[in-house]
Design an enzyme around this catalytic site. Structure first.
Site, PDB file in Angstrom:
ATOM      1  CG  ASP A  44      -0.369  -0.049   2.526  1.00 50.60           C
ATOM      2  OD1 ASP A  44       0.863  -0.151   2.605  1.00 50.60           O
ATOM      3  OD2 ASP A  44      -1.129   0.025   3.515  1.00 50.60           O
ATOM      4  CB  SER A  45       4.567   1.683  -0.260  1.00 53.93           C
ATOM      5  OG  SER A  45       4.733   0.563  -1.114  1.00 53.93           O
ATOM      6  CG  ASP A  87       0.636  -4.148   2.080  1.00 52.59           C
ATOM      7  OD1 ASP A  87       1.045  -5.164   2.685  1.00 52.59           O
ATOM      8  OD2 ASP A  87       1.307  -3.095   1.969  1.00 52.59           O
ATOM      9  CD  GLU A 118       0.720  -1.201   8.288  1.00 54.57           C
ATOM     10  OE1 GLU A 118       0.411  -0.449   9.238  1.00 54.57           O
ATOM     11  OE2 GLU A 118       1.097  -0.776   7.175  1.00 54.57           O
ATOM     12  CD  GLU A 184       8.030   0.030   7.308  1.00 55.07           C
ATOM     13  OE1 GLU A 184       7.037  -0.682   7.046  1.00 55.07           O
ATOM     14  OE2 GLU A 184       8.201   1.172   6.836  1.00 55.07           O
TER      15      GLU A 184
END
Ligand code: KIV
Ligand code: NA
Length: 268
Positions: A44-45, A87, A118, A184
């Protein structure tokens, strides 16, 4: 044949490092797979590097499905197709039922091989349900870009209390059925400890060299990110004459363990 989860697990067990790279469209995916990238992450970056937003929060599930479709079309034309993770975007996994429906779209419409979400504690029941349904799951701990409005972009696990919490979360996610874990911006020694304690592959970004593999954002390795490129990344186009060369150089350096070095980790 497309790289499978068991193929990746076997290579990790044999001591090979996994080279993972984000990818958002067909030609990026095709060339990354040709270069030997093991895992294509439809991150989703894309909200930031493709859409121009300042965070990942605006990305919709429809958009993730669309980009996953493009990536898988390109990937599957490669001679050496990669494993593809997509994602779950912000607020598409707020309950077990919603996460299940969102994962179904990423897999059935997008063609994703695995979904990533996440979070630690809040993700346990979701990971368990997806896993029981036969959905391969990647968890994501440490810096959580979807929580940036609440917590900011900061290194997690720096003090012993939060380090222990991270390790506990990682073990609990694995127990719930996670098949892979992204860390991360976690201090390198903690990332190494988590990698040793877990039996699933642990993929690091800004988390030092002692994980099962690395992942970077495509635009960062090509030097085309708008504004500041994170210090844990590296421009692999330097010294190369093509995007294909840069992708091969990234894969080579991860496999030879010359990337990352100490300058690419956020903390010891
Ligand atoms: O969205 C993304 O690109 C990611 C990676 C940075 C791990 O989640
Ligand atoms: Na992401």
């Amino acid at each position: 044949m497309r790289k499978s989860l068991s193929f990746l697990q076997k290579n990790v067990a044999a001591g090979e490092k996994l080279a993972c790279l984000t990818s958002y469209d067909a030609s990026q995916a095709y060339w990354a797979a040709q270069a030997g990238v093991d895992v294509l992450l439809v991150g989703d970056s894309l909200g930031m590097v493709v859409q121009g937003h300042s965070t990942t929060l605006p990305v919709s599930l429809d958009e993730m499905v669309y980009h996953t479709q493009m990536v898988q079309r390109g990937n599957m034309q490669s001679d050496t197709p990669a494993y593809c993770i997509a994602d779950l975007p912000f607020m598409s996994d707020t309950s077990v039922d919603q996460a299940m429906a969102s994962a179904a779209r990423l897999m059935k419409e997008g063609g994703a091989n695995m979904v990533k979400l996440e979070g630690g504690k809040r993700a346990i029941l979701i990971v368990d349900a997806l896993s029981q349904m036969g959905v391969p799951v990647c968890s994501h701990l440490g810096l959580l870009p979807q929580s940036v409005e609440k917590h900011g972009y900061k290194v997690q696990g720096k003090d012993s209390h939060s380090a222990e919490q991270l390790l506990r979360d990682a073990l609990a996610l694995q127990k719930a059925g996670a098949d892979m874990l992204v860390l991360e911006c976690v201090p390198a020694t903690l990332a190494q400890e988590i990698t040793m304690q877990l039996s699933i592959p642990v993929i690091g970004i800004g988390s030092g060299m002692n994980t099962s593999g690395q992942v970077l954002v495509l635009h960062d390795i090509l030097g085309t990110t708008i504004g500041k490129t994170p210090k844990f990344s590296k421009n692999f186009l330097h010294g190369q004459t093509s995007i294909q060369g840069a992708m091969r150089s990234y894969v080579d350096e991860v496999k030879q363990q010359s990337f990352p070095n100490k300058s690419h980790q956020v903390a010891d």
